[in-house]
Design a protein around this motif. Structure first.
Motif, PDB file in Angstrom:
ATOM      1  N   LYS A  16       1.268  -0.906   0.071  1.00  0.00           N
ATOM      2  CA  LYS A  16      -0.144   0.039  -0.341  1.00  0.00           C
ATOM      3  C   LYS A  16       0.686   1.037  -0.471  1.00  0.00           C
ATOM      4  O   LYS A  16       0.614   2.039  -0.702  1.00  0.00           O
ATOM      5  N   PHE A  19       2.615   2.205  -3.385  1.00  0.00           N
ATOM      6  CA  PHE A  19       1.855   3.023  -4.306  1.00  0.00           C
ATOM      7  C   PHE A  19       2.499   4.239  -4.783  1.00  0.00           C
ATOM      8  O   PHE A  19       2.088   4.941  -5.256  1.00  0.00           O
ATOM      9  N   ARG A  23       5.577   3.824  -9.551  1.00  0.00           N
ATOM     10  CA  ARG A  23       4.150   2.904 -10.241  1.00  0.00           C
ATOM     11  C   ARG A  23       4.678   0.696 -10.327  1.00  0.00           C
ATOM     12  O   ARG A  23       5.691   0.297 -10.797  1.00  0.00           O
ATOM     13  N   GLN A  38       0.155  -3.700 -14.879  1.00  0.00           N
ATOM     14  CA  GLN A  38      -0.252  -2.722 -13.868  1.00  0.00           C
ATOM     15  C   GLN A  38      -0.926  -2.862 -12.802  1.00  0.00           C
ATOM     16  O   GLN A  38      -1.675  -3.599 -12.946  1.00  0.00           O
ATOM     17  N   GLU A  40      -3.247  -1.773  -9.151  1.00  0.00           N
ATOM     18  CA  GLU A  40      -3.367  -0.743  -9.218  1.00  0.00           C
ATOM     19  C   GLU A  40      -3.540  -1.087  -7.172  1.00  0.00           C
ATOM     20  O   GLU A  40      -3.430  -2.204  -6.968  1.00  0.00           O
ATOM     21  N   ALA A  41      -4.289   0.408  -6.726  1.00  0.00           N
ATOM     22  CA  ALA A  41      -3.917   0.008  -5.173  1.00  0.00           C
ATOM     23  C   ALA A  41      -5.298  -0.798  -4.763  1.00  0.00           C
ATOM     24  O   ALA A  41      -5.964  -0.245  -5.749  1.00  0.00           O
ATOM     25  N   GLN A  92       9.253   2.998 -11.289  1.00  0.00           N
ATOM     26  CA  GLN A  92       8.068   2.282 -11.807  1.00  0.00           C
ATOM     27  C   GLN A  92       9.581   0.880 -11.128  1.00  0.00           C
ATOM     28  O   GLN A  92      10.593   0.916 -10.638  1.00  0.00           O
TER      29      GLN A  92
END
Ligand SMILES: Cc1cc2nc3c(=O)[nH]c(=O)nc-3n(C[C@H](O)[C@H](O)[C@H](O)COP(=O)(O)OP(=O)(O)OC[C@H]3O[C@@H](n4cnc5c(N)ncnc54)[C@H](O)[C@@H]3O)c2cc1C
Ligand code: SF4
Ligand code: SF4
Ligand code: FES
Lengths: 355, 281
Positions: A16, A19, A23, A38, A40-41, A92
């Motif tokens: 968490k 992020f 990325r 990729q 996402e949260a 990233q």
């Protein structure tokens, strides 16, 4: 070498936090296989997969990428002049990359980072990337990494190597980028190094012992290029190939590309797209002549490049990390391990190939 | 980081139709940013990617000589997508030139030697660059005898006609112009294929001589044994190769002959070097 312990309970929380800085790319399940995407949260890396169907090379080297943009409208200032485009080279991280796929970036770098020219797209993306590897505990039957210059615990090409240790991961810090990644996640509990390293060594050997496929590459350098090129076995090796290009697209170490202008109305982009030596168009001259005009030429080019030209050019081993993807996915079962065997044991003879 | 894919913007300054079939045109470009001309510092034998915005790029040998200032010049055969579009462009149009790319003729090896230049068809572009360079008053004394054997199908297919005739008149260069055939009764020069004329006119080879050969594969194939017989060893026969190209900087992977990239390690190789490769060109 610093080793940090990450309790699996703290995993989600750390991700968490990551992020906020990176990325994040990680294996994600798609249908019955995994691929790097990729995330996402709220999403977590799926570290249960053996390896992804496609290699993660597209994270640094997209399959299709804009190089420049331009206007063809003569009323506009600077029309017909190529302009650089804005790119996102913010940090990233690739979580769960296998050691072989990371090693592949090192090999590909030899191509894109030459003494004469630097490819800015590849290098900028590579510099922006932190590679967080996951050691392989149970390699697939088609993997032959240990004889392809790498291995299930090969750490050198990574920034951080994660080792699954039951209800925790050990994170072996390899570079400053790896260190920064741990700090960003708030994973900072160092473990006693000597004991951990000893245990890791045992796990490493156990993983290596599970590798059941091997290649021999010791003779490739000394055999003459033209003796290999005219070897009779190319006819048999290439006979069933349908030149579909799968092997080159899934391979983490294949880097060939095409450049194309794409227009929409009065504007356009110069694009670069992955290409493949398996396609006749790759080398077709405008005159209609094609120096690699047959399927045999093209199959031979792929193997000669990986196992001879690259070896001679860079003295950095073969252009293959033994991930086994091309073997698993070739529709007609062409196997680089077998071809490498033919090449490495080739003795020049009168019996040569016609093409 | 310098972007090696970014062309210098240029304006088409002049277009000349070179051949009677109108398939070859010479384009003279000037750099839109004058300081780019200095960055584009080249030697005879190198090539560049001509970037036709919206269509793509084509690798073309540089036909102007480093001794000619204020412009760069290329002669382009109308073949496919990009070259045909370029042929339809007009003076004043904006496009790009990326380079210089590749190696040049081995000028260090060639200095102090007799030079024999053998060209056929439209592969005479970088040879023109070389001749202009060698004939420059500052350079002529660096070379011994210069022979040029240049042939085309018909008189109307010879490139750079006015210059050829001027060189014919000079006594510091031996020109042997030839055509496969002609019905012009006033044709004063040779008739015959390049290999035949080479056999008749070329000086013998040896330590002191270098041959530079550019032309269609069939011409090269039949010229090679002639040069052999004349005593030119494979390391004194210089050739410029062509392969399909995109990047021009050894990265896109398509133009290799064995481990050598024609775009970056070439396009100029000695025959000795070429013989060590699988000759996929
Ligand atoms: C080092 C070098 C020097 C050259 N010098 C000249 C010259 O002075 N004058 C001249 O007329 N031609 C020259 N050529 C050949 C010229 O590059 C091709 O004729 C041209 O690329 C054809 O492009 P097109 O778009 O018209 O054809 P298409 O067939 O539509 O080709 C599409 C694309 O393929 C590539 N391509 C196709 N054929 C070739 C080829 N033979 N060589 C390289 N790339 C190719 C190009 O990227 C081209 O844009 C040279 C080639 C090389 C490699
Ligand atoms: S995947 Fe197999 S069939 Fe397809 S191009 Fe590669 S070797 Fe040929
Ligand atoms: S050649 Fe095959 S086994 Fe080797 S790295 Fe590429 S996909 Fe993996
Ligand atoms: S043109 Fe791309 S490698 Fe030579």
């Amino acid at each position: 070498m610093k080793i940090v312990q990450i309790d699996k309970e703290d995993w989600e929380n750390g991700i968490k936090k990551l992020f906020e800085v990176y990325r994040l790319f990680a294996p994600v399940k798609e249908a019955d296989f995994h691929n790097f995407k990729q995330i996402e949260a709220g999403q977590l890396p799926d570290l249960s997969c053996l390896n992804t169907r496609l290699s993660p090379k597209s994270i640094i080297y997209p399959q299709s990428e804009v190089m420049f943009k331009y206007s063809l409208d003569e009323n506009e200032e600077d029309h017909h002049i190529l302009k650089e485009v804005d790119k996102d080279y913010s940090p990233q991280a690739v979580i769960g990359i296998r050691p072989c796929d990371a090693k592949a970036f090192e090999l590909v770098r030899l191509n894109f980072d030459s003494p004469d020219y630097k490819d800015p797209y590849w290098l900028n993306a590579y510099e922006a990337t932190t590679l967080v590897g996951l050691a392989c505990e149970s390699p697939c039957s088609s993997c032959f990494c240990t004889t392809a210059g790498c291995g299930p615990y090969h750490a050198e090409a990574l920034d951080l190597l994660l080792i699954d240790n039951g209800d925790q991961y050990w994170a072996k810090v390899i570079s400053a980028k790896g260190e920064a990644f741990l700090a960003a996640a708030g994973w900072t509990v160092a473990v006693e190094e000597q004991t951990a390293l000893k245990e890791i060594e045992v796990k490493k050997r156990a993983a290596e012992d599970k590798i059941s496929a091997f290649v021999k590459t010791d003779k490739l350098r000394e055999i003459e290029t033209n003796d290999l090129y005219t070897a009779a076995f190319w006819e048999e090796v290439s006979f069933s190939c349908i030149n579909c290009g799968t092997c080159t697209y899934v391979c983490p170490t294949c880097w060939c590309f095409d450049i194309q202008d794409e227009n929409r109305g009065n504007r356009g982009c110069r694009m670069r797209n992955w290409d493949s030596c398996m396609y006749p168009l790759f080398t077709l001259h405008g005159s209609g002549h094609n120096p690699r005009g047959t399927q045999l030429h093209r199959v031979r080019q792929r193997f000669m490049h990986k196992l001879k030209y690259f070896v001679d050019k860079y003295d950095a081993g073969i252009q293959c990390v033994g991930c086994g993807r091309c073997i698993r996915l070739c529709p007609v079962n062409i196997d680089i391990r077998r071809v490498c065997g033919y090449m490495n044991s080739h003795v020049a003879s009168a019996d040569t190939c016609e093409v | 980081m310098l972007n090696p894919y970014l062309p210098y913007p240029v304006r088409i300054d002049n277009i000349t139709v070179e051949t009677e079939d109108k398939n070859l045109k010479t384009f003279r470009f000037v750099f839109i940013n004058p300081q780019d001309e200095e960055k584009f510092s080249y030697r005879a034998g190198q090539f560049a990617e001509l970037s036709v915005t919206g269509k793509g790029e084509i690798p073309i040998g540089i036909a102007s000589s480093p001794t000619e200032k204020g412009f760069v010049m290329f002669t382009v055969n109308k073949v496919g997508l990009v070259s045909s579009y370029l042929h339809a462009m007009k003076e004043g149009d904006i496009m790009g030139v990326r380079g210089p790319l590749g190696n040049c003729y081995p000028w260090d090896q060639m200095e102090g030697k007799n030079i024999i230049i053998i060209g056929g068809g439209f592969a005479f572009t970088t040879l023109r660059s070389s001749i202009i360079y060698m004939l420059d008053p500052a350079n002529r004394s660096k070379f011994k005898d210069i022979h040029v054997i240049y042939g085309a199908r018909t008189p109307g297919m010879l490139l750079y006609w006015d210059e050829l005739i001027e060189w014919e008149k000079r006594d510091d260069i031996n020109m042997h112009i030839t055509v496969d055939g002609t019905d012009d009764p006033n044709w004063k020069y040779n008739i015959g294929f390049v290999p035949t004329i080479t056999e008749q006119k070329a000086p013998p080879g040896g330590e002191d001589s270098v041959a530079v050969v550019c032309g269609p594969p069939i011409m090269i194939k039949f010229t090679q044994p002639v040069l052999d017989k004349l005593g030119y060893s494979d390391d004194r026969i210089i050739m410029s190769l062509e392969n399909r190209m995109k990047c021009g900087i050894g990265m896109c992977g398509r133009c290799n002959i064995g481990k050598e990239f024609v775009c970056k390690d070439g396009p100029v190789f000695t025959l000795e070097e070429i013989n060590k490769t699988p000759r996929e060109y």
